[in-house]
Scaffold this active site. Structure first.
Site, mmCIF file in Angstrom:
data_model
loop_
_atom_site.group_PDB
_atom_site.id
_atom_site.type_symbol
_atom_site.label_atom_id
_atom_site.label_comp_id
_atom_site.label_asym_id
_atom_site.label_seq_id
_atom_site.Cartn_x
_atom_site.Cartn_y
_atom_site.Cartn_z
ATOM 1 N N GLU A 1 46.498 23.108 -33.558
ATOM 2 C CA GLU A 1 46.118 23.735 -32.573
ATOM 3 C C GLU A 1 45.359 24.994 -32.014
ATOM 4 O O GLU A 1 44.769 24.960 -30.942
ATOM 5 C CB GLU A 1 47.214 24.094 -32.086
ATOM 6 C CG GLU A 1 48.626 23.082 -31.543
ATOM 7 C CD GLU A 1 48.623 22.810 -30.890
ATOM 8 O OE1 GLU A 1 47.542 22.584 -29.368
ATOM 9 O OE2 GLU A 1 48.878 21.180 -30.792
ATOM 10 N N TYR B 1 50.035 28.842 -24.486
ATOM 11 C CA TYR B 1 50.328 27.260 -24.524
ATOM 12 C C TYR B 1 50.184 26.958 -25.966
ATOM 13 O O TYR B 1 51.108 26.410 -26.146
ATOM 14 C CB TYR B 1 48.496 27.223 -24.449
ATOM 15 C CG TYR B 1 48.691 25.542 -25.269
ATOM 16 C CD1 TYR B 1 48.724 24.658 -24.488
ATOM 17 C CD2 TYR B 1 48.087 25.853 -26.373
ATOM 18 C CE1 TYR B 1 49.003 23.192 -25.143
ATOM 19 C CE2 TYR B 1 47.850 24.320 -27.338
ATOM 20 C CZ TYR B 1 47.858 22.877 -26.554
ATOM 21 O OH TYR B 1 48.053 21.611 -26.453
ATOM 22 N N ASP C 1 48.108 22.687 -20.799
ATOM 23 C CA ASP C 1 46.961 23.190 -20.537
ATOM 24 C C ASP C 1 45.868 22.995 -19.916
ATOM 25 O O ASP C 1 46.701 22.616 -18.513
ATOM 26 C CB ASP C 1 46.642 22.023 -22.057
ATOM 27 C CG ASP C 1 46.236 21.218 -22.154
ATOM 28 O OD1 ASP C 1 46.060 20.696 -21.285
ATOM 29 O OD2 ASP C 1 45.919 20.704 -23.097
#
Length: 365
Positions: free
Chosen positions: A51, A134, A152
DNA sequence: CAGTCGTGGAG
DNA sequence: TCTCCAAGACT
């Protein structure tokens, strides 16, 4: 022009068949999800790393770098125990280096304060450096099945189109996007649902030329791909000149490098080639020319071969910041992307600094 | 909260 | 060639 009769836009969430949307999206995702390295497990460290790497960075760029990083730092503890310099070296070329520093600091915190176990809720994750609005729900939903929605860039675009909300960043509709995402969330499979939303945005609901005919949720979509985009800032140009100086000590080749100051706003503490004042070298013979764009500036770069006079100028400009580095060690340094590119192109950079267990293939030449 | 932070690839 | 911009965070 949009029709004025489209009166449902204000409360569009109400008129959407959320259950149907979830079902069709999930079915499509199961059949069409790309096979990506970070989808092979739900290990929190691995998901977390992916991520962070994926923030503002394309999937295609991340794949190899993600594998290499995991080879180098296989666990959260291994990362926490590493020097920041080595973490940055593994991040070299990926950009947004504050991500690597934050990741490293967060790993150290988690090792020390959380018994090396990543927190399991979005709220707790949010407090770690580098984990924002996010990334927190992304990790929490994918790894720990917490029913939290995320927004996102992909999800934002999908929702704006499906609900016909326009693209004005300051509009009240924008603030409600997270509520809309929550309304659509599949609370029994939040991680899968969130990834499916992003996958849809990344592969079907593209910024330009969306593939509406292939879209699994086309029948729920109010705009059918119509979507205004806002204008971007224009790029500026700037020229820069670097010196490529090498020397031989016996059989060892060395390259003159320079470390950026720790207080620099860009790429602090990273290594690059010594720069020279561009105005002095308008007509100089060039070893290598290339363009390198950073944010909204195009750098027109010239690399000059070493001469004694140039060495003097560089020494006057940079003094003690200049260091001769063994060529074979260059790939262990945190190089800027530009330095990496130049050294690579001049064939001075060997394979990545990853020691693969069981792979002791010798360096070529 | 608007600015800032990298890079490479697609079109 | 040139523009756009990608699984954002931080100040």
């Amino acid at each position: 022009m949009p029709r004025a009769e489209n009166i449902k836009s204000a409360d569009s969430g109400e008129s959407l068949d959320a259950a149907g949307f979830r079902r069709d999206l999930r079915k499509w995702y199961k059949a069409n999800a790309r096979e990506l390295p970070w989808r092979e497990s739900q290990d929190p460290y691995r998901i977390w790393l992916s991520e962070i790497m994926l923030q503002q960075t394309r999937v295609a760029t991340v794949i190899d770098r993600y594998k290499e990083f995991l080879q180098r730092f296989p666990t959260l503890v291994a990362l926490a125990l590493a020097r920041e310099e080595d973490v940055l070296a593994a991040w070299s070329g990926l950009g947004y280096y504050h991500r690597a520093r934050s990741l490293h600091r967060a790993a150290q915190f988690v090792m020390r304060e959380c018994n090396a176990q990543l927190p399991e809720t979005a709220a707790e994750l949010r407090s770690l450096p580098g984990i924002g609005e996010y990334t927190a729900p992304a990790i929490a939903s994918i790894c720990f099945n917490e029913p939290v929605a995320l927004v996102d860039g992909n999800v934002e675009r999908v929702l704006l189109r499906v609900l016909s909300l326009g693209e004005n960043k300051r509009s009240p509709a924008m603030k409600r996007l997270h509520e809309q995402a929550t309304m659509l969330l599949d609370v029994r499979n939040p991680g899968t649902h969130n990834q499916a939303m992003m996958e849809l945005g990344a592969t079907i609901c593209l910024p330009r030329n969306p593939k509406c005919s292939e879209c699994p949720v086309q029948k729920y979509c109010k705009t059918q791909g119509e979507h205004e985009t806002t204008a971007r800032k224009t790029m500026r140009s700037q020229e820069s000149v670097y010196l490529l100086a090498t020397r031989k000590k016996g059989t060892v080749t060395e390259v003159l490098m320079m470390k950026r100051g720790a207080e620099e706003s860009q790429m602090a503490g990273m290594w690059e080639l010594p720069s020279l004042p561009p105005e002095l070298f308008r007509n100089s013979e060039v070893l290598l020319g290339l363009r390198h764009s950073i944010t909204n500036t195009n750098y027109y770069v010239r690399v000059l071969a070493s001469k004694p006079a140039l060495m003097e100028i560089a020494k006057n400009e940079h003094g003690d910041a200049l260091v001769w580095k063994r060529q074979k060690m260059l790939n262990t340094l945190p190089l800027t992307g530009l330095a990496r590119k130049v050294l690579q192109r001049m064939d001075l950079l060997h394979r990545p600094p990853v020691h693969l267990p069981g792979n002791d293939r010798q360096q070529i030449e």
